[in-house]
Design a protein around this motif. Structure first.
Motif, PDB file in Angstrom:
ATOM      1  N   VAL A  20       0.850  -1.185   0.000  1.00  0.00           N
ATOM      2  CA  VAL A  20       0.000   0.000   0.000  1.00  0.00           C
ATOM      3  C   VAL A  20       0.885   1.235   0.000  1.00  0.00           C
ATOM      4  O   VAL A  20       1.677   1.439   0.900  1.00  0.00           O
ATOM      5  CB  VAL A  20      -0.921   0.023   1.244  1.00  0.00           C
ATOM      6  N   GLU A  21       0.775   2.000  -1.055  1.00  0.00           N
ATOM      7  CA  GLU A  21       1.544   3.242  -1.162  1.00  0.00           C
ATOM      8  C   GLU A  21       0.641   4.304  -1.775  1.00  0.00           C
ATOM      9  O   GLU A  21      -0.298   4.000  -2.488  1.00  0.00           O
ATOM     10  CB  GLU A  21       2.752   3.049  -2.071  1.00  0.00           C
ATOM     11  N   VAL A  22       0.960   5.554  -1.510  1.00  0.00           N
ATOM     12  CA  VAL A  22       0.247   6.652  -2.136  1.00  0.00           C
ATOM     13  C   VAL A  22       0.815   6.789  -3.547  1.00  0.00           C
ATOM     14  O   VAL A  22       2.022   6.924  -3.714  1.00  0.00           O
ATOM     15  CB  VAL A  22       0.449   7.960  -1.337  1.00  0.00           C
ATOM     16  N   PRO A  23      -0.023   6.721  -4.575  1.00  0.00           N
ATOM     17  CA  PRO A  23       0.480   6.812  -5.946  1.00  0.00           C
ATOM     18  C   PRO A  23       1.247   8.109  -6.189  1.00  0.00           C
ATOM     19  O   PRO A  23       0.863   9.174  -5.725  1.00  0.00           O
ATOM     20  CB  PRO A  23      -0.779   6.759  -6.801  1.00  0.00           C
ATOM     21  N   ASP A  24       2.343   7.986  -6.937  1.00  0.00           N
ATOM     22  CA  ASP A  24       3.161   9.124  -7.378  1.00  0.00           C
ATOM     23  C   ASP A  24       3.728   9.992  -6.259  1.00  0.00           C
ATOM     24  O   ASP A  24       4.029  11.157  -6.478  1.00  0.00           O
ATOM     25  CB  ASP A  24       2.384  10.000  -8.359  1.00  0.00           C
ATOM     26  N   VAL A  25       3.835   9.469  -5.061  1.00  0.00           N
ATOM     27  CA  VAL A  25       4.444  10.215  -3.968  1.00  0.00           C
ATOM     28  C   VAL A  25       5.598   9.389  -3.408  1.00  0.00           C
ATOM     29  O   VAL A  25       5.398   8.252  -2.998  1.00  0.00           O
ATOM     30  CB  VAL A  25       3.415  10.514  -2.842  1.00  0.00           C
ATOM     31  N   PRO A  26       6.829   9.942  -3.425  1.00  0.00           N
ATOM     32  CA  PRO A  26       7.949   9.192  -2.834  1.00  0.00           C
ATOM     33  C   PRO A  26       7.662   8.857  -1.380  1.00  0.00           C
ATOM     34  O   PRO A  26       6.985   9.591  -0.665  1.00  0.00           O
ATOM     35  CB  PRO A  26       9.123  10.162  -2.962  1.00  0.00           C
ATOM     36  N   TRP A  27       8.204   7.741  -0.974  1.00  0.00           N
ATOM     37  CA  TRP A  27       7.925   7.191   0.339  1.00  0.00           C
ATOM     38  C   TRP A  27       9.147   7.389   1.231  1.00  0.00           C
ATOM     39  O   TRP A  27      10.182   6.772   1.013  1.00  0.00           O
ATOM     40  CB  TRP A  27       7.588   5.718   0.160  1.00  0.00           C
ATOM     41  N   PRO A 100       7.688   5.679  -5.494  1.00  0.00           N
ATOM     42  CA  PRO A 100       6.417   4.963  -5.506  1.00  0.00           C
ATOM     43  C   PRO A 100       6.507   3.749  -6.426  1.00  0.00           C
ATOM     44  O   PRO A 100       7.337   3.703  -7.331  1.00  0.00           O
ATOM     45  CB  PRO A 100       5.418   5.983  -6.075  1.00  0.00           C
ATOM     46  N   ALA A 101       5.645   2.784  -6.200  1.00  0.00           N
ATOM     47  CA  ALA A 101       5.660   1.537  -6.975  1.00  0.00           C
ATOM     48  C   ALA A 101       5.500   1.764  -8.465  1.00  0.00           C
ATOM     49  O   ALA A 101       6.053   1.033  -9.274  1.00  0.00           O
ATOM     50  CB  ALA A 101       4.567   0.597  -6.472  1.00  0.00           C
ATOM     51  N   CYS A 102       4.779   2.797  -8.859  1.00  0.00           N
ATOM     52  CA  CYS A 102       4.491   3.014 -10.279  1.00  0.00           C
ATOM     53  C   CYS A 102       5.633   3.698 -11.023  1.00  0.00           C
ATOM     54  O   CYS A 102       5.612   3.784 -12.248  1.00  0.00           O
ATOM     55  CB  CYS A 102       3.207   3.818 -10.441  1.00  0.00           C
ATOM     56  N   TRP A 103       6.661   4.171 -10.323  1.00  0.00           N
ATOM     57  CA  TRP A 103       7.771   4.843 -11.000  1.00  0.00           C
ATOM     58  C   TRP A 103       8.746   3.813 -11.526  1.00  0.00           C
ATOM     59  O   TRP A 103       9.411   3.116 -10.766  1.00  0.00           O
ATOM     60  CB  TRP A 103       8.492   5.782 -10.053  1.00  0.00           C
ATOM     61  N   LYS A 104       8.852   3.734 -12.826  1.00  0.00           N
ATOM     62  CA  LYS A 104       9.832   2.848 -13.456  1.00  0.00           C
ATOM     63  C   LYS A 104      11.039   3.691 -13.821  1.00  0.00           C
ATOM     64  O   LYS A 104      10.913   4.855 -14.184  1.00  0.00           O
ATOM     65  CB  LYS A 104       9.255   2.188 -14.711  1.00  0.00           C
ATOM     66  N   ASN A 105      12.204   3.103 -13.770  1.00  0.00           N
ATOM     67  CA  ASN A 105      13.434   3.822 -14.068  1.00  0.00           C
ATOM     68  C   ASN A 105      13.581   3.998 -15.571  1.00  0.00           C
ATOM     69  O   ASN A 105      13.809   3.038 -16.291  1.00  0.00           O
ATOM     70  CB  ASN A 105      14.628   3.055 -13.497  1.00  0.00           C
ATOM     71  N   GLY A 106      13.458   5.237 -16.044  1.00  0.00           N
ATOM     72  CA  GLY A 106      13.610   5.511 -17.463  1.00  0.00           C
ATOM     73  C   GLY A 106      15.047   5.731 -17.863  1.00  0.00           C
ATOM     74  O   GLY A 106      15.519   5.222 -18.870  1.00  0.00           O
ATOM     75  N   SER A 108      19.270   6.581 -16.113  1.00  0.00           N
ATOM     76  CA  SER A 108      20.054   6.392 -14.891  1.00  0.00           C
ATOM     77  C   SER A 108      19.919   7.564 -13.928  1.00  0.00           C
ATOM     78  O   SER A 108      20.166   7.417 -12.745  1.00  0.00           O
ATOM     79  CB  SER A 108      21.528   6.159 -15.237  1.00  0.00           C
ATOM     80  N   SER A 109      19.527   8.755 -14.411  1.00  0.00           N
ATOM     81  CA  SER A 109      19.387   9.895 -13.509  1.00  0.00           C
ATOM     82  C   SER A 109      17.991   9.974 -12.890  1.00  0.00           C
ATOM     83  O   SER A 109      17.761  10.757 -11.984  1.00  0.00           O
ATOM     84  CB  SER A 109      19.702  11.191 -14.252  1.00  0.00           C
ATOM     85  N   ASP A 110      17.047   9.181 -13.404  1.00  0.00           N
ATOM     86  CA  ASP A 110      15.689   9.186 -12.873  1.00  0.00           C
ATOM     87  C   ASP A 110      15.592   8.383 -11.581  1.00  0.00           C
ATOM     88  O   ASP A 110      16.241   7.363 -11.425  1.00  0.00           O
ATOM     89  CB  ASP A 110      14.706   8.541 -13.864  1.00  0.00           C
ATOM     90  N   ALA A 111      14.733   8.861 -10.678  1.00  0.00           N
ATOM     91  CA  ALA A 111      14.379   8.043  -9.523  1.00  0.00           C
ATOM     92  C   ALA A 111      13.301   7.078  -9.982  1.00  0.00           C
ATOM     93  O   ALA A 111      12.415   7.444 -10.750  1.00  0.00           O
ATOM     94  CB  ALA A 111      13.862   8.918  -8.391  1.00  0.00           C
ATOM     95  N   GLY A 112      13.394   5.848  -9.548  1.00  0.00           N
ATOM     96  CA  GLY A 112      12.388   4.858  -9.924  1.00  0.00           C
ATOM     97  C   GLY A 112      12.849   3.464  -9.563  1.00  0.00           C
ATOM     98  O   GLY A 112      13.881   3.281  -8.925  1.00  0.00           O
ATOM     99  N   TRP A 113      12.078   2.484  -9.989  1.00  0.00           N
ATOM    100  CA  TRP A 113      12.394   1.086  -9.701  1.00  0.00           C
ATOM    101  C   TRP A 113      13.068   0.446 -10.905  1.00  0.00           C
ATOM    102  O   TRP A 113      12.539   0.466 -12.008  1.00  0.00           O
ATOM    103  CB  TRP A 113      11.135   0.312  -9.329  1.00  0.00           C
ATOM    104  N   VAL A 114      14.246  -0.090 -10.680  1.00  0.00           N
ATOM    105  CA  VAL A 114      14.963  -0.853 -11.696  1.00  0.00           C
ATOM    106  C   VAL A 114      14.372  -2.256 -11.726  1.00  0.00           C
ATOM    107  O   VAL A 114      14.119  -2.821 -12.780  1.00  0.00           O
ATOM    108  CB  VAL A 114      16.473  -0.906 -11.383  1.00  0.00           C
TER     109      VAL A 114
END
Length: 169
Positions: A20-27, A100-106, A108-114
């Motif tokens: 359970v996470e708030v969409p589009d908000v870093p945790w 957030p779970a929905c952030w995919k790493n686009g 190398s400088s982006d924050a997201g999930w690899v």
């Protein structure tokens, strides 16, 4: 004879990512318990993950990227032996911001999930990750010390030069 019985209180369980996470908000949260983080420069982490994938893709748990580094979740007390220069180890209690779970790493400088395994698996075994990160770090150091234009040993000896030829009779 002594036997060890696993009780619900003593059984070790693999930590999992929160569902359970708030969409589009870093945790923002403290590291741990039951896991800590190794932050590895992306240029070192990428070849280490590729090497682990060649062994078994299931070896790599969740991995996130932030500010040009990839974050690997490892069990508590995985700081020893020391990780290579350029890495950063975050122990239980340190502050971390996870994407957030929905952030995919686009990029190398982006924050997201690899990597974010669908089963929620979190940890990467440090006894396998550490040597892969160390080897990738060592290769990078060697490459950076090589004069510009000099070929790596692998490049300087093409496969065709190793072909066998018949000896004269």
């Amino acid at each position: 004879m002594t036997t060890c019985l696993a009780t619900p209180q003593t059984r070790w369980t693999t930590p999992r990512l929160p569902s359970v996470e708030v969409p589009d908000v870093p945790w923002q949260r403290p590291v741990g318990p039951a896991w800590e983080i190794v932050l590895v420069p992306e240029r070192i982490a990428r070849p280490a993950v590729q090497a682990l994938d060649e062994l078994s893709p299931a070896l790599v748990g969740a991995v996130f990227s932030i500010q040009g580094r990839w974050g690997f979740f490892v069990p508590e007390e995985s700081a020893e032996p020391p990780w290579p220069a350029g890495t950063r180890y975050l122990q239980t209690g340190a502050a971390i911001t996870l994407p957030p779970a929905c952030w995919k790493n686009g990029t190398s400088s982006d924050a997201g999930w690899v990597r974010r395994p669908p089963d929620g698996r979190l940890l990467t075994p440090p006894l396998i990750l550490h040597p892969m990160v160390t080897a990738a770090s060592h290769r990078e150091k060697q490459d950076s010390q090589r004069p510009a234009g000099e070929q790596t040993p692998r490049e300087s000896q093409p496969c065709s030069s190793h072909s066998t030829s018949e000896s004269p009779s």
